[in-house]
Design an enzyme around this catalytic site. Structure first.
Site, PDB file in Angstrom:
ATOM      1  N   HIS A  12     -29.754 -25.017   4.890  1.00  0.00           N
ATOM      2  CA  HIS A  12     -29.386 -24.206   5.339  1.00  0.00           C
ATOM      3  C   HIS A  12     -28.136 -23.261   3.816  1.00  0.00           C
ATOM      4  O   HIS A  12     -29.118 -23.955   2.725  1.00  0.00           O
ATOM      5  CB  HIS A  12     -28.192 -24.812   6.103  1.00  0.00           C
ATOM      6  CG  HIS A  12     -27.770 -25.842   5.147  1.00  0.00           C
ATOM      7  ND1 HIS A  12     -27.108 -26.419   4.583  1.00  0.00           N
ATOM      8  CD2 HIS A  12     -27.654 -26.929   6.425  1.00  0.00           C
ATOM      9  CE1 HIS A  12     -26.280 -27.319   4.139  1.00  0.00           C
ATOM     10  NE2 HIS A  12     -27.646 -27.319   5.436  1.00  0.00           N
ATOM     11  N   GLY A 309     -21.550 -30.314  -0.084  1.00  0.00           N
ATOM     12  CA  GLY A 309     -20.724 -30.000   0.928  1.00  0.00           C
ATOM     13  C   GLY A 309     -19.078 -30.386   1.040  1.00  0.00           C
ATOM     14  O   GLY A 309     -18.208 -29.463   1.636  1.00  0.00           O
TER      15      GLY A 309
END
Ligand SMILES: [Fe+2]
Length: 565
Positions: A12, A309
């Protein structure tokens, strides 16, 4: 001359970053070019834009460094699929096909598509790239470094010691035990999109109570040495990749919330979802504090760095800054996988003998806008153009209550708009927030907006906060009770705000200062310039596309003001 391009891609949020002679000169996400939010595809447009900014050609590159090991990542997906066989049978061909279609050949592809000799294209490890992005862009000579995400090759959490130009791996936790996957699975249970809705869960948590502690003890066990393990029966990131949880999770917490259903936080059902979000946030914070305590024990360092993240969780970062026991704390603000391109580029540059880069001070690492382009486009579209003489003109409009689409200088790297591609408004009254939420951003009513405040004036309005993190909007601060009436639109339900501090001598700072001279409050509401589901605006053309499709009062591009007739 040495020039190193770092690349992250294929899962991603793909990105490219360029380091020339030890200086980070450019970094951009592919989504800003393709206009596909979190676009994972090979970031060729971003790479070419980085090179063009530095007036370099691909053949000038000393090395291209991919942010992870594509072979080991494939191995992990295959062995985990076999372990859950035959449950994973339906998923297996899909996982295999998606891995093989280019992901394994990514280094060859980078070489041929960019036009760089194959022997200059290398790879590092996923968490090593995260760790490098955090430590080598921090101001610290010695620090403990934590990398926490969903999963890299197989590591989900790692502890490092950074010293000067080196990073040493100390401890790792392996897939499937992962704080990122826990948060993602619960994000899906709350009815939000994984890899996108995590911020919404964090915003929602402030409306709840942590009353599901007993249930969460079955989902995750926190050990006294800082490690943790998930209750694997509840998670299912292989056979059920859409949501990442098994039916047992719904048996434990109740049925998942349907995606897209309008929110009503006075209803029993939605209050329950808020309570689950709140419990999740609390447990995440405790897990991170456990990891930080372990990091202190193993390294004895005074400073802590964080990337991966999970580092995007501003609320957890604020708690780490307060309670982790480290004197100083730096979060690499593009903490997700896009930011791993920074680390890959720096690792390659250090190998080439470059100096360690300067500490990160700004994220305006993208392409600039030009007001000449804006004038031309406005004229072609029949829009009204007025020249602006300076920050006072912009402040005058904001003080009148206008909501401005604002594009100035180079676009930002990472998930936050910091005043280069922003929607700006006054931080009060509350109606501003409602108008932004309903008309412009079309998002969930519980999501807060962030304030940008002049750095020197921040203590007047906010309780003490992690000053090193605030320029990048990766922490939160309490809004002082006496300041709340003038900051209604940016104060979250729990009395906090995701504060951004801005130096007065920057273009954005000059506008905030001018607003302060008019209203007495040098604070501006700053939210990213994008429509629902779109990436943040990059080019002048993107800014016009936004302006035509949304009801902002005016568009500002550098020193021109554009209005609809
Ligand atoms: Fe990652």
């Amino acid at each position: 001359m040495s020039a190193t391009l770092g690349i992250s891609a294929n899962y991603h949020d793909a990105a490219a970053a360029l380091v020339v002679d030890g200086t980070l000169v450019a970094a951009m996400q592919e989504e800003r070019f393709s206009r596909i939010k979190n676009d994972p595809s090979l970031p060729l447009s971003a790479a070419r834009a980085c090179l063009s900014l530095a007036r370099l050609d691909a053949k000038d590159l000393t090395r291209v460094v991919f942010y992870e090991n594509p072979y080991r990542k494939l191995e992990r997906v295959l062995t985990m699929s076999l372990r859950t066989f035959p449950r994973s049978l339906s998923q297996f061909p899909r996982a295999l096909a998606s891995q093989l279609s280019g992901k394994l050949q990514v280094l060859d592809e980078l070489s041929s598509r960019l036009g760089v000799p194959r022997d200059r294209v290398l790879h590092r490890e996923h968490h090593e790239s995260h760790a490098a992005s955090a430590f080598f862009l921090s101001p610290f000579e010695r620090a403990a470094v934590l990398t926490v995400d969903a999963v890299g090759e197989e590591t989900t959490t790692a502890l490092w010691l950074g010293e000067g130009r080196t990073l040493t791996a100390l401890e790792r936790i392996a897939f499937p035990h992962s704080l990122g996957l826990l948060y993602s699975a619960l994000t899906a249970w709350c009815g939000f999109e994984v890899n996108e809705g995590e911020y919404k869960v964090m915003g929602l948590a402030a409306f709840g109570q942590p009353r599901f502690r007993d249930e969460f003890r079955k989902l995750i066990t926190l050990a006294s040495d800082g490690s943790f393990s998930l209750g694997l029966d509840f998670f299912d990131s292989h056979t059920n990749t859409e949501v990442g949880f098994s039916p047992k999770l719904e048996a434990l917490l109740g049925p998942r919330r349907l995606p897209g259903k309008p929110w009503d936080l006075t209803s029993e059902a939605d209050r329950r979802v808020a309570d689950v979000a709140c419990t999740l946030q609390t447990v995440l914070e405790e897990a991170l504090l456990g990891l930080a305590r372990r990091a202190k024990e193993r390294t004895g360092a005074d400073a802590l760095c964080l990337a991966g993240g999970v580092g995007l969780n501003a609320v957890a970062n604020a708690r780490l800054a307060r309670e982790s026991g480290f004197r100083d704390f730096f979060v690499q603000p593009a903490a997700g996988d896009a930011g791993a391109a920074l680390g890959a580029a720096i690792l390659g540059a250090l190998d080439s003998g470059d100096a360690r880069p300067a500490p990160l001070e700004r994220l305006s690492l993208g392409l600039p806008v030009s007001s000449d382009d804006a004038r031309t486009i406005a004229k072609n579209l029949g829009l009204v153009v007025t020249p602006l003489s300076g920050p006072d003109d912009v402040a005058e409009l904001l003080a009148k209550g206008e909501i401005l689409a604002f594009a100035e200088g180079r676009f930002e790297f990472g998930p936050r708009a910091l005043g280069n591609r922003s929607l700006l408004a006054l931080p009060t009254p509350i109606a501003v927030k409602e108008r932004l939420n309903r008309v412009i951003k079309r998002r969930e009513p519980f999501r807060p907006f962030a304030p940008a405040v002049l750095e020197a004036e921040a203590p007047k309005f906010f309780e003490p906060f992690a000053e090193r993190l605030a320029p990048f909007m990766v922490t939160v601060a309490g809004v002082k009770p006496e300041a709340r009436p003038s900051l209604e639109a940016i104060t979250h339900v729990d009395g906090t705000a995701r504060v951004q501090t801005v130096k007065a001598d920057s273009p954005f700072g000059a506008i905030i200062d001018a607003v302060g001279r008019r209203t007495g409050t040098p604070v501006v509401l700053n939210t990213s310039l994008n429509g629902k589901g779109d990436p943040i605006v990059g080019s002048v053309a993107d800014a016009f596309a936004f302006f035509l499709g949304h009801s902002a009062d005016a568009l500002v591009v550098d020193d021109v003001l554009i209005r609809k007739p």
